[in-house]
Design a protein around this motif. Structure first.
Motif, PDB file in Angstrom:
ATOM      1  N   UNK A   1       0.837  -1.201   0.000  1.00  0.00           N
ATOM      2  CA  UNK A   1       0.000   0.000   0.000  1.00  0.00           C
ATOM      3  C   UNK A   1       0.871   1.250   0.000  1.00  0.00           C
ATOM      4  N   UNK A   2       1.886   1.249   0.884  1.00  0.00           N
ATOM      5  CA  UNK A   2       2.771   2.417   0.948  1.00  0.00           C
ATOM      6  C   UNK A   2       3.504   2.599  -0.373  1.00  0.00           C
ATOM      7  N   UNK A   3       3.916   1.488  -0.985  1.00  0.00           N
ATOM      8  CA  UNK A   3       4.604   1.604  -2.273  1.00  0.00           C
ATOM      9  C   UNK A   3       3.667   2.129  -3.355  1.00  0.00           C
ATOM     10  N   UNK A   4       2.413   1.670  -3.327  1.00  0.00           N
ATOM     11  CA  UNK A   4       1.438   2.186  -4.300  1.00  0.00           C
ATOM     12  C   UNK A   4       1.219   3.678  -4.084  1.00  0.00           C
ATOM     13  N   UNK A   5       1.128   4.084  -2.801  1.00  0.00           N
ATOM     14  CA  UNK A   5       0.951   5.510  -2.522  1.00  0.00           C
ATOM     15  C   UNK A   5       2.133   6.292  -3.076  1.00  0.00           C
ATOM     16  N   UNK A   6       3.349   5.769  -2.870  1.00  0.00           N
ATOM     17  CA  UNK A   6       4.540   6.453  -3.378  1.00  0.00           C
ATOM     18  C   UNK A   6       4.494   6.509  -4.900  1.00  0.00           C
TER      19      UNK A   6
ATOM     20  N   UNK B   1       1.859   6.432  -6.790  1.00  0.00           N
ATOM     21  CA  UNK B   1       0.812   7.360  -7.239  1.00  0.00           C
ATOM     22  C   UNK B   1       1.305   8.801  -7.152  1.00  0.00           C
ATOM     23  N   UNK B   2       2.058   9.119  -6.126  1.00  0.00           N
ATOM     24  CA  UNK B   2       2.545  10.490  -5.973  1.00  0.00           C
ATOM     25  C   UNK B   2       3.601  10.803  -7.039  1.00  0.00           C
ATOM     26  N   UNK B   3       4.424   9.821  -7.354  1.00  0.00           N
ATOM     27  CA  UNK B   3       5.541  10.086  -8.266  1.00  0.00           C
ATOM     28  C   UNK B   3       5.190   9.859  -9.732  1.00  0.00           C
TER      29      UNK B   3
ATOM     30  N   UNK C   1       3.804  11.504 -12.161  1.00  0.00           N
ATOM     31  CA  UNK C   1       3.363  12.696 -12.886  1.00  0.00           C
ATOM     32  C   UNK C   1       4.472  13.056 -13.867  1.00  0.00           C
TER      33      UNK C   1
ATOM     34  N   UNK D   1      10.098   9.155 -11.032  1.00  0.00           N
ATOM     35  CA  UNK D   1       9.095   8.214 -11.511  1.00  0.00           C
ATOM     36  C   UNK D   1       9.699   6.824 -11.700  1.00  0.00           C
TER      37      UNK D   1
ATOM     38  N   UNK E   1      10.231   4.922  -8.542  1.00  0.00           N
ATOM     39  CA  UNK E   1       9.020   4.304  -8.010  1.00  0.00           C
ATOM     40  C   UNK E   1       8.662   3.051  -8.797  1.00  0.00           C
TER      41      UNK E   1
END
Lengths: 207, 691, 127, 307
Positions: free
Chosen positions: A43-48, A50-52, A54, A139, A142
């Motif tokens: 989950x934390x990796x997915x959050x990271x 998602x943030x990166x 772009x 990106x 990640x």
């Protein structure tokens, strides 16, 4: 406390012969909890990710749609789902105590997992060779770490399977071996679950 | 892809060179001399009394949850002392280095610590206190108490329990090692980003911090699994969920947090590690990194972590207060609900740690209101403890005094916590010592509850009560010191003092800094009282010997079995009839009832493997810190091989025969100590049932 | 402990599996992923609809795994696994959802995108 | 044990006695923004006291009344009362509800990017907005006045009556900027641009400083903050503009090399590069760092620097 009954003739203070819990149940529950904690790790990796994910975080390097191939990902999906299904069928053989069946299922699962990992490592190696390694941009960092974390889990699963291939003929289906086989089934299935999330999120929606 | 690190590197020793040993820093010379002296005394005593075998058999290889708990608490207390020494250095530095004309000593411009050393000291203080003092102490209580409260023989996974302990111990060892080999992180216990990135923290300090936390948090996660499974699967017959003692409830809720939050910390640190070791760009300012992502992930763990520490504290208070009020806890069900409400809400509040980073008002508003919601269940708990005291018969023993002090700290921390939850207030004190004073109210609540727990459960584990008068002296000096230090610190917050100042430039802060220092001196005196309390307790142990129910008013199952608890916990598993089972039995005159006959008990065998794995993890951490790749590869491989070897063990423990139990129970009734297990190393295989 | 006397192969979690169930799990997941792939390759819907459709297919795939592969239900053997999973799902949503929401706002307010070609020598005005 | 509440009161009294002294910077806000935040502190304290004081009194009262040996009524089974339990949930709920509403309201009033409190003032006189670009380095503050074409190190001068709008960034690591009486904290981050806004109603001089730890020289990162009359401001701008030192990007790169400005010595520059702020942000985004060597970290602000 107001509702407490007073002790009577039927009141027992000790439970001699209390059977306790089942070792296998405790072990599978414990391992399931470990997997939920592992799920939070992803989950934390997915959050990271998602943030990166772009254009800005690509820092002039490639973005998702330039590096992932949903069609190739689909072959990987079939490989990993085939692998977990093979392993699951091995545990069906376990019901009858069929050692050869269990071991055959495990070997099939390993072969398919190696195919899956081959695709993945090939992708990462190609990208790195093109100068788009994990140190190229936020990106790509990640992307690489998400894929690699999943792959490292798979590698540990393969080591675990090798251990089981030794233990089954050596110990037979005793309580410990059965608990390990059941836990490994959850672990292996979990890798497919994570892959479904990766495939949908990184290979399709992201691309 | 290996990143370039500044300074020398050799294949054999990695970044480790002789000048990484800070032998020329006077403070460290004294520390080293002291540490060596203590080590020589301890090791010398063990050798002189020929106790090496005893330590190996009874402690290093044990899988007994009570001994593991004791070792957790000992590690925690040692690290608490180290953290306190760091705190003392910080406070003294700030007093000495006040104002532009403050003199410098020992090579510093102001005060006696140059910034690089001061920054390590405060970073170590935070890291140690939260992760290596508070966490092990509370984990220790959970280990000792929960299986006993549930009427269980041991934890669900005794072997994994030992493994958790030795991972924590190995990590704590790494933190201590950083004193004498290399340096510790100088970037705060939270790892301020991008200060922790390689260009700004080129030395191995951040690596020590990162790997030590990483290894210990694996231990914490494993322990969380163990606790949850123990509570779900191993309750004695008759112990339905709503007959379970509150401490076990809070242990469950806290370990749900531990299980789910620590992986997020692991990811935050691993990604930072990827930046430092593989040259990725997760948290760099440039090349597409996002530095607030680190802060986000860290506090995603960091705020649940606060409740991870506070919930067991609430559990301890909920055991101590009813015992010494001679009444059941008021509002048991709401207490349980409040514990889970806190655990749940703790997941949606993390952003209040960085209100000032520039996010929009709607975001700050959401997290602000969510944070305030925590105040509701916390308020409920305070009310419940207050009403437990209504129509009670309160005995002010040492544990009860600590609990009362804890309530006071909770009110002070709650008031200021509500302030900080309001962004409009938060903006003015976000990085000021006001925040420090607030969270010290909370962590000193943890310390107060820890000492309440130590004095409350000590007779259960060791068979005698702690000395009451020295315990009270310790309590009063400690609590008054706390009031002095942290009232002054709140004042300094309003005076505008910010955190982590090596040089306190504003001379107007001087009076309060001196007040704080006076409080610190009182803390030192209180530590002396603590030491004397231990000495006099051991001297007077015969006089203070305790029966099964050491306080005469306890309410839960752990007080049913003899003190000290025999290694098999309960000769026969108790049948639970109600909530507060022991109080109910006492009320009906059944508390002295003994089982009529015994049955064989299955016990796990001791094993040295967890110790070996824990130490291998520490070696691996050391190798990674210094980038000694060959050693890292060997130790990691050895670690994995050890785990595999362990899975090939066939030893499934041994059976304790009824006649042996009967003999031991007889001895216990006569008052002799049988906490040592019989040596089973030669014949336990005979007891393993074949499949 | 005491439970070790029983036959491990008689344990409910061993008895639970079934070949048909696993094969059904395989086929349904592959089919759902295939459908998602087709939707992706055809590129003929708006982005939001597309995300909803693919997300829905993924949710179905996860659900079919939970039921067919993990065998989650509310039986005595599996109840705590089901409960703990259900409690974990909100954490996933909170962690990813709130993080993404927060960074969307933060990036808008603090991340000013320079013209990357000119960045090194002649940055454009950022406001 | 009955001493404890009184002991707790003593330091509070001491605090109240000191509160009137000017040392308590947060008790003496000097502009609208800081005043609003100080009011929020008071409102929160008063509302929370509505519940904390009674609880404290109840604990002390029960703790005294029901001590062993006091012969008070002992009810060893009483542990539940539905009305009370509703009350213990209801009271905190009401308090949190009230405070939550108040919080959200104040949030928009003091929103650093665009505070509701200053809307009127800005609308009334849009010309009277002073833009300042703030760049944090290791370990100094650089203030660039793009309209006035000057820049300073470690000094911020503002004309009375103006509304000041900050753009903030950092060349190296993160930080927080803070003037307790005027300017609440806001993060300053490399490669990112935050904003802050405050008003300057009163003449005076204050110390501003770094609030978030940024490395070895952090303790020495103060800056002088002055609000002066508009005439004095013009004179000050002219003085700074006369400085022979010009702040080109190349000069900035030299200034940004890590060093502690012990004593917070002030410097002035004329003709700052008009795109300096953007270039610093762009450079950070492109991966430019100002690394701190291990040797420097160890020696900074110790006597070794003087050898």
């Amino acid at each position: 406390m107001a509702h407490q009954a007073a002790p009577d003739a039927n009141t027992r203070l000790f439970a001699p012969g209390f059977a306790g819990h089942s070792q296998i149940s405790a072990r599978t529950l414990g391992f399931w909890l470990y997997m939920l904690s592992d799920a939070l790790l992803f989950t934390a990796l997915f959050a990271a990710y998602a943030v990166l994910d772009t254009p800005m975080n690509a820092a002039g390097g490639p973005i998702a749609s330039q590096i992932v191939n949903p069609v190739e990902g689909f072959w990987q999906t079939i490989a990993i789902l085939g692998s977990v299904t093979a392993y699951s069928l091995a545990t069906v053989a376990l019901k009858t105590g069929n050692r050869a069946g269990v071991m055959l299922g495990i070997v099939a699962a390993m072969v398919l997992a190696v195919v899956f990992l081959g695709f993945g490592f090939n992708d990462l190696a190609t990208l790195t060779a093109q100068g788009n390694g994990m140190d190229r941009s936020g990106y790509l960092s990640a992307y690489f770490v998400l894929i690699l974390t999943h792959a490292i889990h798979m590698l540990f699963g393969l080591i675990w399977m090798l251990v089981m291939l030794v233990q089954i003929p050596r110990d037979g289906f005793n309580e410990m071996v059965v608990a390990r086989l059941l836990n490994l089934r959850m672990f292996w299935q979990f890798q497919a679950t994570v892959w479904v999330c990766v495939y949908i999120y990184v290979y399709m929606i992201g691309a | 892809m290996q990143v370039h690190v500044p300074g020398p590197w050799s294949p054999l020793f990695g970044r480790l060179t002789l000048d990484q040993i800070p032998y020329n820093i006077p403070i460290l010379q004294y520390t080293f001399a002291g540490a060596m002296l203590a080590a020589i005394v301890v090791v010398g005593a063990v050798l002189y009394f020929k106790k090496v075998g005893y330590f190996w058999r009874e402690w290093l290889t044990t899988v007994d949850h009570k001994k593991i708990g004791v070792m957790y608490i000992v590690i925690g207390l040692v690290m608490l002392f180290r953290g306190f020494a760091d705190g003392l250095l910080i406070r003294t530095q700030q007093v000495l280095a006040n104002g532009p004309n403050a003199p410098g000593y020992m090579g510093a411009q102001h005060g006696f610590l140059p910034p690089f050393h001061f920054d390590q000291v405060y970073s170590a203080h935070g890291t140690i206190m939260i992760l290596f003092a508070a966490t092990p102490i509370l984990t220790g209580f959970q280990n000792i108490v929960v299986p006993l409260q549930l009427g269980a023989r041991d934890m669900a996974f005794p072997y994994m329990n030992a493994l958790s302990l030795w991972l924590t111990a190995g990590a704590a060892g790494l933190v201590m090692l950083s004193l004498f080999v290399g340096d510790f992180s100088a970037a705060g216990w939270v790892g301020l980003i991008p200060l922790t990135e390689l260009p700004y923290s080129p030395s191995t300090g951040v690596d020590y911090w990162m790997w030590a936390i990483q290894i210990s948090s694996v231990g914490t996660t494993l322990n969380a699994i163990n606790m949850i499974v123990t509570i779900v699967e191993m309750r004695a017959p008759g112990m339905t969920w709503f007959r379970m003692p509150i401490f076990s409830w809070t242990t469950l809720s806290t370990n749900i947090i531990g299980l789910t939050a620590f992986p997020v910390l692991g990811v935050a640190l691993a990604l930072l590690g990827a930046d430092r070791y593989l040259g990725t760009h997760f948290f760099t300012a440039g090349m597409g990194g996002n530095l607030m992502l680190y802060t986000n992930l860290f506090w995603l763990w960091g705020h649940p972590e606060v409740y991870f520490l506070i919930l067991p504290v609430f559990g301890i208070l909920s055991e101590v207060v009813p015992t010494f009020c001679e009444k059941p806890l008021f509002g048991y069900v709401t207490m349980v609900a409040a514990s889970f409400a806190i655990a749940g809400v703790s997941w949606v509040v993390w952003l209040h740690h960085f209100f000032t980073m520039g996010a929009g008002p709607d975001i700050n508003g959401f997290f602000s209101v969510a944070t305030m919601l925590v105040g509701i269940p916390t308020g409920v708990k305070v009310f419940n403890w207050a009403f437990t005291m209504y129509r009670a018969r309160i005995t002010y023993t040492v544990p009860m005094l600590w609990a009362m002090f804890g309530l006071f700290l909770l009110l002070a921390g709650g008031l200021t916590g509500m302030m900080l939850a309001i962004p409009a207030v938060n903006y003015t004190v976000h990085d000021s010592v006001f925040v420090i004073a607030h969270f010290h109210c909370m962590v000193l609540l943890v310390v107060a509850a820890a000492f309440a727990g130590v004095s409350y459960w000590f007779p259960k584990v060791f068979g005698f009560r702690l000395d009451e008068s020295w315990g009270k002296a310790f309590f009063w000096t400690f609590s008054i010191a706390t009031l002095i230090v942290f009232t002054a610190m709140f004042a300094l917050g309003f005076e505008g003092e910010t955190r982590r100042l090596d040089w306190t430039f504003n001379t107007a802060w001087k009076p309060m800094l001196v007040v704080e220092e006076i409080g610190m001196i009182l803390y030192v005196i209180s530590l002396a009282c603590f030491a004397l309390m231990l000495v006099f307790s051991i001297v007077n142990r015969k006089k203070n010997a305790a029966g099964p129910d050491a306080w005469g008013t306890s309410r839960t199952l752990e007080w049913l079995t003899p003190s000290p608890v025999p290694f098999y916990n309960f000769a026969v598993t108790p049948q639970v009839n109600t909530r507060d089972e022991l109080a109910w039995r006492r009320k009906h005159g059944l508390d002295k009832a003994q089982p009529e006959h015994f049955e064989a008990i299955h016990m796990p065998s001791n094993t040295g493997m967890p110790f070996v794995i824990g130490m291998l993890a520490a070696v691996w951490g050391f190798a990674m810190i210094w980038r000694i790749w060959w050693l890292a590869a060997i130790s990691l491989t050895a670690l994995i091989v050890c785990v595999i070897i362990r899975s090939f063990y066939k030893n499934e423990g041994y059976h304790l025969q009824p006649e042996e139990i009967a003999a031991m129970e007889r001895d216990l009734a006569l008052g002799s100590v049988v906490s040592e297990q019989p040596d089973r190393s030669h014949h336990h295989y005979s007891h393993v049932e074949a499949h | 402990m005491a439970g070790s006397h029983s036959d491990p192969l008689a344990h409910p979690e061993v008895r639970m599996g079934g070949a048909m169930r696993y094969i059904a799990g395989f086929i349904s997941t592959v089919a759902l992923m295939g459908a998602a792939l087709i939707v992706t390759l055809r590129h003929d819907m708006g982005y939001e609809t597309y995300v909803e459709v693919v997300g829905g297919l993924a949710a179905l795939a996860l659900l079919s795994q939970a039921v067919l592969f993990y065998g989650l239900d509310i039986s005595r053997a599996q109840i705590w696994k089901s409960v703990s999973l259900i409690l974990t799902v909100p954490l996933f949503i909170i962690t990813v959802g709130l993080t993404v929401w927060m960074f969307q706002s933060l990036d808008q307010r603090t991340m000013v995108m320079p013209n990357s070609a000119a960045a090194a020598t002649q940055p454009t005005l950022l406001q | 044990m009955r001493l404890k509440p009184y002991l707790a009161l003593l330091p509070m009294l001491a605090l109240a006695a000191c509160a009137s002294s000017g040392d308590y910077l947060l008790f003496h806000p000097e502009n609208l923004i800081a005043t609003q935040e100080w009011h929020a502190t008071i409102v929160d304290t008063v509302v929370m006291m509505l519940v904390i004081l009674p609880v404290l009194l109840v604990i002390v009262w029960f703790g005294w009344r029901y001590r062993a040996g006091a012969n008070a009524k002992h009810d060893p089974d009483w542990s539940h009362n539905t009305a009370l339990e509703l009350l213990v949930w209801g009271v905190p709920l009401l308090i949190v509800g009230g405070l939550g509403w108040y919080t959200v309201k104040t949030l928009y009033a003091i929103e650093p990017y665009n505070p509701g409190l200053l809307q009127k003032q800005i609308a009334a006189d849009p010309q009277n907005v002073l833009h300042v670009d703030v760049i944090a380095t290791d370990w100094q503050w650089i203030f660039v006045y793009p309209q006035q074409k000057i820049a300073t190190i470690d000094q911020l001068v503002v004309p009375q009556g103006a509304v000041v709008k900050f753009n903030l960034t950092s060349a190296s690591v993160s930080n927080d900027i803070y003037v307790p009486q005027l300017l609440p904290m806001i993060a300053v981050m490399p490669g990112m641009r935050t904003k802050d806004t405050f008003d300057a109603p009163k003449l005076g001089q204050w110390t501003g400083f770094a609030a978030d730890f940024s490395g070895a020289g952090f303790s020495w990162m103060q800056f002088d903050t002055k609000i002066v009359s508009p005439a004095d401001f013009t004179a000050w701008v002219q003085k700074a503009a006369a400085s022979p030192d010009q702040l080109s990007y190349a000069t900035f790169q030299k200034l940004a090399q890590p060093h502690a400005n012990i004593g917070a010595k002030i410097s002035y520059f004329s003709n700052p590069d008009p795109q300096l702020f953007d270039k610093v942000v762009a450079a950070a985004q492109a991966g430019v760092v100002y690394p701190v060597s291990a040797a420097l970290t160890k020696s900074i602000a110790s006597n070794e620097t003087e050898k």
